[in-house]
Write a protein that holds these residues in place. Structure first.
Motif, PDB file in Angstrom:
ATOM      1  N   GLU A   1      84.309 112.698  42.834  1.00  0.00           N
ATOM      2  CA  GLU A   1      82.970 112.112  42.752  1.00  0.00           C
ATOM      3  C   GLU A   1      82.655 111.655  41.329  1.00  0.00           C
ATOM      4  O   GLU A   1      82.098 110.582  41.120  1.00  0.00           O
ATOM      5  CB  GLU A   1      81.913 113.119  43.230  1.00  0.00           C
ATOM      6  N   SER A   2      83.043 112.498  40.360  1.00  0.00           N
ATOM      7  CA  SER A   2      82.733 112.146  38.974  1.00  0.00           C
ATOM      8  C   SER A   2      83.555 110.939  38.525  1.00  0.00           C
ATOM      9  O   SER A   2      83.134 110.159  37.676  1.00  0.00           O
ATOM     10  CB  SER A   2      82.985 113.336  38.049  1.00  0.00           C
ATOM     11  N   GLU A   3      84.737 110.797  39.133  1.00  0.00           N
ATOM     12  CA  GLU A   3      85.576 109.633  38.798  1.00  0.00           C
ATOM     13  C   GLU A   3      85.118 108.386  39.544  1.00  0.00           C
ATOM     14  O   GLU A   3      85.588 107.287  39.270  1.00  0.00           O
ATOM     15  CB  GLU A   3      87.038 109.906  39.186  1.00  0.00           C
ATOM     16  N   GLY A   4      84.263 108.610  40.544  1.00  0.00           N
ATOM     17  CA  GLY A   4      83.827 107.478  41.349  1.00  0.00           C
ATOM     18  C   GLY A   4      84.822 107.089  42.432  1.00  0.00           C
ATOM     19  O   GLY A   4      84.713 106.033  43.039  1.00  0.00           O
ATOM     20  N   THR A   5      85.826 107.958  42.662  1.00  0.00           N
ATOM     21  CA  THR A   5      86.812 107.674  43.708  1.00  0.00           C
ATOM     22  C   THR A   5      86.194 107.966  45.072  1.00  0.00           C
ATOM     23  O   THR A   5      85.583 109.020  45.253  1.00  0.00           O
ATOM     24  CB  THR A   5      88.053 108.579  43.532  1.00  0.00           C
ATOM     25  N   PRO A   6      86.306 107.056  46.024  1.00  0.00           N
ATOM     26  CA  PRO A   6      85.725 107.339  47.345  1.00  0.00           C
ATOM     27  C   PRO A   6      86.472 108.471  48.054  1.00  0.00           C
ATOM     28  O   PRO A   6      87.692 108.584  47.934  1.00  0.00           O
ATOM     29  CB  PRO A   6      85.887 106.010  48.098  1.00  0.00           C
ATOM     30  N   ILE A   7      85.711 109.294  48.767  1.00  0.00           N
ATOM     31  CA  ILE A   7      86.311 110.407  49.499  1.00  0.00           C
ATOM     32  C   ILE A   7      86.628 109.935  50.916  1.00  0.00           C
ATOM     33  O   ILE A   7      85.766 109.355  51.577  1.00  0.00           O
ATOM     34  CB  ILE A   7      85.350 111.617  49.506  1.00  0.00           C
TER      35      ILE A   7
ATOM     36  N   VAL B   1      86.112 122.706  51.210  1.00  0.00           N
ATOM     37  CA  VAL B   1      86.374 124.141  51.299  1.00  0.00           C
ATOM     38  C   VAL B   1      86.299 124.718  49.896  1.00  0.00           C
ATOM     39  O   VAL B   1      86.405 123.982  48.918  1.00  0.00           O
ATOM     40  CB  VAL B   1      87.753 124.453  51.932  1.00  0.00           C
ATOM     41  N   GLY B   2      86.102 126.026  49.850  1.00  0.00           N
ATOM     42  CA  GLY B   2      86.016 126.692  48.556  1.00  0.00           C
ATOM     43  C   GLY B   2      84.671 127.380  48.406  1.00  0.00           C
ATOM     44  O   GLY B   2      83.924 127.540  49.370  1.00  0.00           O
ATOM     45  N   GLU B   3      84.401 127.804  47.174  1.00  0.00           N
ATOM     46  CA  GLU B   3      83.174 128.543  46.898  1.00  0.00           C
ATOM     47  C   GLU B   3      82.081 127.564  46.492  1.00  0.00           C
ATOM     48  O   GLU B   3      82.178 126.900  45.470  1.00  0.00           O
ATOM     49  CB  GLU B   3      83.453 129.543  45.774  1.00  0.00           C
ATOM     50  N   LEU B   4      81.044 127.449  47.313  1.00  0.00           N
ATOM     51  CA  LEU B   4      79.988 126.483  47.031  1.00  0.00           C
ATOM     52  C   LEU B   4      78.977 127.026  46.030  1.00  0.00           C
ATOM     53  O   LEU B   4      78.454 126.286  45.216  1.00  0.00           O
ATOM     54  CB  LEU B   4      79.271 126.070  48.323  1.00  0.00           C
ATOM     55  N   VAL B   5      78.681 128.328  46.151  1.00  0.00           N
ATOM     56  CA  VAL B   5      77.721 128.897  45.211  1.00  0.00           C
ATOM     57  C   VAL B   5      77.950 130.401  45.090  1.00  0.00           C
ATOM     58  O   VAL B   5      78.380 131.061  46.038  1.00  0.00           O
ATOM     59  CB  VAL B   5      76.266 128.589  45.648  1.00  0.00           C
ATOM     60  N   ARG B   6      77.722 130.906  43.886  1.00  0.00           N
ATOM     61  CA  ARG B   6      77.666 132.357  43.680  1.00  0.00           C
ATOM     62  C   ARG B   6      76.586 132.595  42.639  1.00  0.00           C
ATOM     63  O   ARG B   6      76.666 132.062  41.537  1.00  0.00           O
ATOM     64  CB  ARG B   6      79.003 132.895  43.179  1.00  0.00           C
ATOM     65  N   ARG B   7      75.538 133.287  43.009  1.00  0.00           N
ATOM     66  CA  ARG B   7      74.400 133.438  42.097  1.00  0.00           C
ATOM     67  C   ARG B   7      73.727 134.784  42.330  1.00  0.00           C
ATOM     68  O   ARG B   7      74.149 135.547  43.187  1.00  0.00           O
ATOM     69  CB  ARG B   7      73.413 132.285  42.304  1.00  0.00           C
ATOM     70  N   ALA B   8      72.686 135.048  41.570  1.00  0.00           N
ATOM     71  CA  ALA B   8      72.047 136.368  41.637  1.00  0.00           C
ATOM     72  C   ALA B   8      70.547 136.224  41.839  1.00  0.00           C
ATOM     73  O   ALA B   8      69.756 136.740  41.053  1.00  0.00           O
ATOM     74  CB  ALA B   8      72.367 137.170  40.382  1.00  0.00           C
TER      75      ALA B   8
ATOM     76  N   ALA C   1      90.881 119.463  54.859  1.00  0.00           N
ATOM     77  CA  ALA C   1      90.138 120.370  53.981  1.00  0.00           C
ATOM     78  C   ALA C   1      90.258 119.862  52.548  1.00  0.00           C
ATOM     79  O   ALA C   1      91.352 119.621  52.057  1.00  0.00           O
ATOM     80  CB  ALA C   1      90.699 121.781  54.094  1.00  0.00           C
ATOM     81  N   LEU C   2      89.114 119.662  51.900  1.00  0.00           N
ATOM     82  CA  LEU C   2      89.101 119.137  50.548  1.00  0.00           C
ATOM     83  C   LEU C   2      88.478 120.190  49.641  1.00  0.00           C
ATOM     84  O   LEU C   2      87.327 120.584  49.841  1.00  0.00           O
ATOM     85  CB  LEU C   2      88.278 117.840  50.518  1.00  0.00           C
ATOM     86  N   LEU C   3      89.260 120.647  48.678  1.00  0.00           N
ATOM     87  CA  LEU C   3      88.770 121.691  47.773  1.00  0.00           C
ATOM     88  C   LEU C   3      87.533 121.191  47.024  1.00  0.00           C
ATOM     89  O   LEU C   3      87.512 120.052  46.545  1.00  0.00           O
ATOM     90  CB  LEU C   3      89.888 122.068  46.799  1.00  0.00           C
ATOM     91  N   ILE C   4      86.537 122.035  46.916  1.00  0.00           N
ATOM     92  CA  ILE C   4      85.259 121.609  46.342  1.00  0.00           C
ATOM     93  C   ILE C   4      85.433 121.094  44.918  1.00  0.00           C
ATOM     94  O   ILE C   4      84.820 120.099  44.519  1.00  0.00           O
ATOM     95  CB  ILE C   4      84.216 122.754  46.417  1.00  0.00           C
ATOM     96  N   GLU C   5      86.340 121.752  44.155  1.00  0.00           N
ATOM     97  CA  GLU C   5      86.572 121.306  42.776  1.00  0.00           C
ATOM     98  C   GLU C   5      87.133 119.882  42.765  1.00  0.00           C
ATOM     99  O   GLU C   5      86.747 119.052  41.947  1.00  0.00           O
ATOM    100  CB  GLU C   5      87.544 122.251  42.053  1.00  0.00           C
ATOM    101  N   LYS C   6      88.036 119.622  43.708  1.00  0.00           N
ATOM    102  CA  LYS C   6      88.642 118.293  43.769  1.00  0.00           C
ATOM    103  C   LYS C   6      87.593 117.265  44.185  1.00  0.00           C
ATOM    104  O   LYS C   6      87.555 116.151  43.662  1.00  0.00           O
ATOM    105  CB  LYS C   6      89.809 118.296  44.751  1.00  0.00           C
ATOM    106  N   LYS C   7      86.754 117.668  45.124  1.00  0.00           N
ATOM    107  CA  LYS C   7      85.719 116.753  45.584  1.00  0.00           C
ATOM    108  C   LYS C   7      84.802 116.366  44.424  1.00  0.00           C
ATOM    109  O   LYS C   7      84.474 115.202  44.227  1.00  0.00           O
ATOM    110  CB  LYS C   7      84.909 117.409  46.704  1.00  0.00           C
TER     111      LYS C   7
END
Lengths: 90, 366, 263
Positions: free
Chosen positions: C235-241, C248-255, C225-231
Motif C-alpha cells: 500500500e505504501s508503495e502504491g502497488t495494487p493488491i 493474515v497476521g496480527e492486526l492489533v495488540r494494545r492495552a 493469504a496476504l501477510l499484513i506487513e506485506k499488505k
C-alpha cells in the motif's frame, strides 16, 4: 517414537498427505472396516519427530498432528526401542 | 433488628434480591422496571456482586445464565417487550436447568403498548412463551412487602427446583410506595449439590439433578440440545427426548403442592373471586366494605405451577369470578379445573377495577 | 503441564465434522496454545453458540456452555464477570458471530472483557446446509445465493479492531503454527482477544465454488493469504493488491482498559 494414525478417528481427508514435508503420508487405496480410505505411511522412521523428540524433549515439526482435523495422528513410545536405518534424501 | 421503611415496590424487589444473596444482575433498562436495575447498580458492587449493563435483553438474560452457572444467584428485571426478547434464552434456561430469577414488571401490550401503565398480559407468556413444552414457576406479589418477600423466595424456588422463576409483578405494585418491614435476614435454600460420582444431568425421584458450578472440576457440558444424563447431545433418540422433556415438566408440576402459596377467605362462600397480583387488593377492599360471608376470595401467590386443588377449598362455590388486568388469561386455566361457571372480568388500560365495578359483576352472577 | 490431547473428551470422538473440515484443526491449535499456557482444565470454561464451530466445546474435557445462536459472547460475559478466576474461551462461527450475534460481538469488543474469542470463519452456514452468511464473498455460490452473493462481505477482524478488542489476529486453518502462536498471544493479552480463522468447508462451500477437494481449499487459502506487513508495504508503495486476497497476521495488540481481568 512411532508415528501412528488412529483408524477409529481418521476420516480420510488426506490433509496430512498435503502438509508432511517428508511425504511420509501417502493417499491410501483400500477402504478400512468403516469404509474410510486411511492414508498409509511410507517409511515413517524418516519423521524428524519420531527420531528426535526424545532427544530435544519437545515436539519437532508436528504439522501433521496439528492440522489433522480428526485428532487421529500421534506418536507412540516404542518398546523396546528399535534402531532405524534412516536414508536422508537430498 | 428488622427495620421499617417507606419504599417503592421496585426498590423493595431489589432489596429482597440482595437479602437473598443475589450477586449478579444483567441489566437492560425498560419502563416500568428500571428502578430495580438502578437500585442494584448502586447496591450490588458494595455487596461484592457484579452489575453489568448489557446491549439488549437477549444479552442480559444470557449473561444471567452464564453467571448462574458459576454458582452465583443471578437475576434480571424487565417488562413485556424485553420479556419477549428473553424467551429464547429462557427456554435454554429451562432445558439446561439453570436457576435464575426474572422480575417482570408487566405493562400494557401487545408490543410497546402502554409503557407506564399496569397490565397482567404476560401470565401465559411466562408459562408457554418459549417454544417447546416447558414448565416454569411464576409468583405474583400484591404489595411492596411482598415484592421484597417474594423476590427473595423466588431465588429459593429457582435454586430448589433448578428452573427459571418469574416474579410477575406489574406497574401498579412496582411504582407503589408503601410501608415495608425489612428483616435482618431471609431464609435461603441452596441448590442441591452434585454428588461425587453422579452424572450432571441424572436425577432422582424428584427429577432434580445436582448442581456443579463451573470451576469445581466436574467438567459439566451444558447444552440446549436434547442431552443424556452426562449432558452430551443426543438429538435423534426419541426415548432420550421424551424422558428429558417429561422430567423437566414433571419436576415442577409434581411439586405444585409443596410450592403452593395462597390465601383463602370465606371458604363456604357461593361466589368466589380468584385473583393474583393487584386485583386482589380491590377484592380485599370489596370484602372489607361488604362483610358478606357469601363472597369468597382465593388469592394466589404462586400462579405457575397452577394449584388447582386450591379451588376445591370452596366446596359450595357456584361461580368463580376472575378480575384480571388482561382479557382473561388465568380464567381459562381455572375453567379447565372446575365445573362451575368461570366469569372473567377483564380490565385493560392500566387502571385497577374499582370495588363498585366488581360489585356489579358479583350481583349480576349471584 | 498438560498436553493438548489431555484436554479432549475422548469418549465423544470422532466428532461430527465432515471429512476435511477445518474446525478440528482449530480445536487442535487452541488446545495446544492453552496447554502451553499451563492452564488447568478445572479453571477453564469454553463457551459457544450454535453452528458447526460451536460444537467444539462438547469435545473438550472442561466445563462448557453450548448456548443459543449468536449469544455465546453474552453468556461468556456473564461467566467471566461473575467469576473472573475462570479462564474463558469462546468458539464461534461467522454466522453465529457476525449475523445473529453481531450486536453482542461489537459490545463484547467494546467492553473488552478478558476472554479469547476464536471465530471459525468458513464463509457459509455449514450446519444448515450451505446458506450465504455475512462473510460469504461477493459472487460466491451458496444455496441462498444461487446467482452469486450480491452483498459485500464483513471483515470480522477489522470490525473487532474498530470495536475496541485488545488483540486481533487472523490466520487460516492451514497456518497451524502461526495460528497456535496467535491464539497463545490472545490468551496472554488481558482484555478481549479475537482470532479469526479462515477454515475450509469442503462440503458446503468448496463443493459449490470450484474447490471441490480439500486440497483445493487449502491451496486457495495458502495463495490468497496476504501477510499484513506485506499488505502495508504494498500500500505504501502504491502497488495494487490483487483481487480476492485477505490479510493474515496480527492486526492489533494494545492495552485499552479491560473488564473481568483476574484479580
Amino acid at each position: 517414537m512411532k508415528l501412528v494414525i488412529d483408524e477409529s478417528r481418521c476420516k480420510g481427508c488426506n490433509l496430512c498427505v498435503l502438509v508432511c514435508p517428508y511425504t511420509i503420508f501417502q493417499e491410501g487405496t483400500k477402504p478400512n472396516r468403516r469404509g474410510i480410505v486411511v492414508p498409509v505411511l511410507d517409511r515413517p522412521e524418516r519423521c524428524t519427530n519420531c527420531r528426535l523428540q526424545a532427544l530435544y524433549g519437545r515436539t519437532l515439526c508436528g504439522v501433521c498432528q496439528m492440522i489433522c482435523p480428526d485428532q487421529a495422528i500421534h506418536w507412540k513410545e516404542e518398546e523396546p526401542y528399535e534402531a532405524h536405518r534412516v536414508e536422508v534424501e537430498y | 433488628m428488622s427495620r421499617i421503611e417507606f419504599m417503592q415496590g421496585n426498590t423493595a424487589s431489589a432489596e429482597g434480591a440482595l437479602a437473598a444473596g443475589c450477586r449478579f444482575f444483567g441489566c437492560y433498562p425498560i419502563t416500568p422496571s428500571t428502578e430495580i436495575a438502578e437500585h442494584m447498580a448502586r447496591k450490588l458492587p458494595k455487596a461484592g456482586g457484579t452489575f453489568i449493563p448489557m446491549e439488549d435483553e437477549i444479552g442480559s438474560i444470557a449473561s444471567v445464565i452464564g453467571a448462574a452457572w458459576t454458582g452465583a444467584r443471578a437475576m434480571t428485571a424487565t417488562s413485556g417487550p424485553g420479556f419477549s426478547l428473553m424467551m429464547e434464552n429462557l427456554g435454554y434456561a429451562v432445558m439446561t436447568e439453570t436457576p435464575l430469577v426474572v422480575v417482570n414488571i408487566q405493562r400494557g401490550g401487545p408490543s410497546t403498548g402502554q409503557p407506564t401503565r399496569a397490565a397482567q398480559g404476560d401470565m401465559m407468556q411466562c408459562r408457554f412463551g418459549s417454544h417447546g413444552d416447558m414448565a416454569t414457576i411464576a409468583i405474583t406479589p400484591n404489595s411492596v412487602q411482598e415484592m421484597f418477600d417474594l423476590t427473595a423466595k423466588a431465588f429459593n424456588l429457582a435454586d430448589r427446583y433448578r428452573v427459571p422463576t418469574f416474579v410477575m409483578s406489574d406497574e401498579i405494585i412496582g411504582h407503589m410506595r408503601e410501608r415495608i418491614v425489612i428483616p435482618d435476614s431471609v431464609e435461603t435454600v441452596s441448590r442441591p449439590p452434585l454428588a461425587e460420582g453422579e452424572l450432571p444431568f441424572a436425577a432422582g425421584d424428584d427429577g432434580i439433578p445436582g448442581f456443579a458450578p463451573f470451576g469445581t472440576g466436574r467438567h459439566v457440558h451444558v447444552t440446549g440440545l436434547t442431552h443424556d444424563e452426562r449432558g452430551y447431545p443426543d438429538t435423534t433418540d426419541a426415548e432420550a427426548h421424551d424422558a428429558l422433556v417429561r422430567r423437566l415438566y414433571r419436576k415442577v408440576e409434581s411439586a405444585r403442592r409443596e410450592m403452593a402459596d395462597y390465601e383463602v377467605t370465606n371458604p363456604d362462600a357461593e361466589s368466589v373471586f380468584v385473583t393474583y397480583g393487584p386485583p386482589s387488593r380491590t377484592v380485599q377492599q370489596l370484602l372489607h366494605d361488604r362483610q358478606d360471608e357469601g363472597v369468597g376470595h382465593l388469592r394466589l401467590r404462586v400462579v405457575w405451577p397452577f394449584p388447582e386443588f386450591a379451588l376445591q377449598e370452596f366446596a359450595d362455590a357456584k361461580v368463580f369470578l376472575m378480575p384480571e388486568l388482561n382479557m382473561g388469561q388465568m380464567a381459562r386455566e381455572v375453567e379447565r379445573h372446575v365445573d362451575q361457571p368461570v366469569i372473567p372480568i377483564p380490565k385493560l388500560g392500566g387502571e385497577l377495577h374499582t370495588p363498585a365495578e366488581l360489585a356489579s359483576v358479583l350481583e349480576a352472577h349471584r | 503441564m498438560t498436553s493438548a490431547r489431555d484436554w479432549l473428551r475422548t469418549d465423544r470422538l470422532p466428532h461430527i465434522y465432515c471429512t476435511g473440515c477445518g474446525n478440528g484443526t482449530v480445536i487442535n491449535c487452541t488446545l495446544a496454545a492453552i496447554s502451553g499456557m499451563g492452564w488447568e482444565r478445572d479453571e477453564t470454561v469454553f463457551v459457544s453458540g450454535i453452528g458447526c464451530s460451536s460444537r467444539a466445546p462438547g469435545y473438550i474435557q472442561t466445563d462448557s456452555l453450548h448456548t443459543t445462536h449468536g449469544r455465546a459472547l453474552a453468556f461468556a460475559t456473564g461467566v467471566k464477570l461473575a467469576k473472573p478466576d475462570l479462564n474463558v474461551v469462546v468458539f464461534t462461527g461467522d454466522g453465529d458471530l457476525a449475523a445473529i450475534g453481531g450486536n453482542h460481538f461489537i459490545h463484547a469488543c467494546r467492553r473488552n472483557v478478558d476472554m479469547t474469542v476464536v471465530c471459525m470463519n468458513n464463509q457459509i452456514y455449514g450446519m444448515t446446509g450451505g446458506q450465504g452468511s455475512p462473510t460469504t464473498p461477493m459472487g460466491a455460490q451458496s444455496t441462498t445465493t444461487p446467482y452469486g452473493s450480491a452483498e459485500a462481505a464483513f471483515d470480522l477482524a477489522e470490525l473487532a479492531v474498530a470495536a475496541g478488542a485488545n488483540y486481533v489476529a487472523r490466520w487460516t486453518a492451514y497456518h497451524v503454527k502461526e495460528l497456535t502462536k496467535a491464539i497463545a498471544t490472545g490468551l496472554q493479552t488481558p482484555g478481549l482477544s479475537f482470532i479469526e480463522v479462515m477454515t475450509q468447508c469442503p462440503t458446503n462451500y468448496g463443493r459449490r465454488n470450484k474447490q471441490r477437494r480439500v486440497s483445493d481449499m487449502i491451496e486457495h487459502m495458502r495463495t490468497h493469504a496476504l501477510l499484513i506487513e506485506k499488505k502495508r508495504r504494498l500500500e505504501s508503495e502504491g502497488t495494487p493488491i490483487p483481487e480476492g486476497m485477505f490479510t493474515v497476521g496480527e492486526l492489533v495488540r494494545r492495552a485499552r482498559p479491560a473488564m473481568g481481568v483476574r484479580r
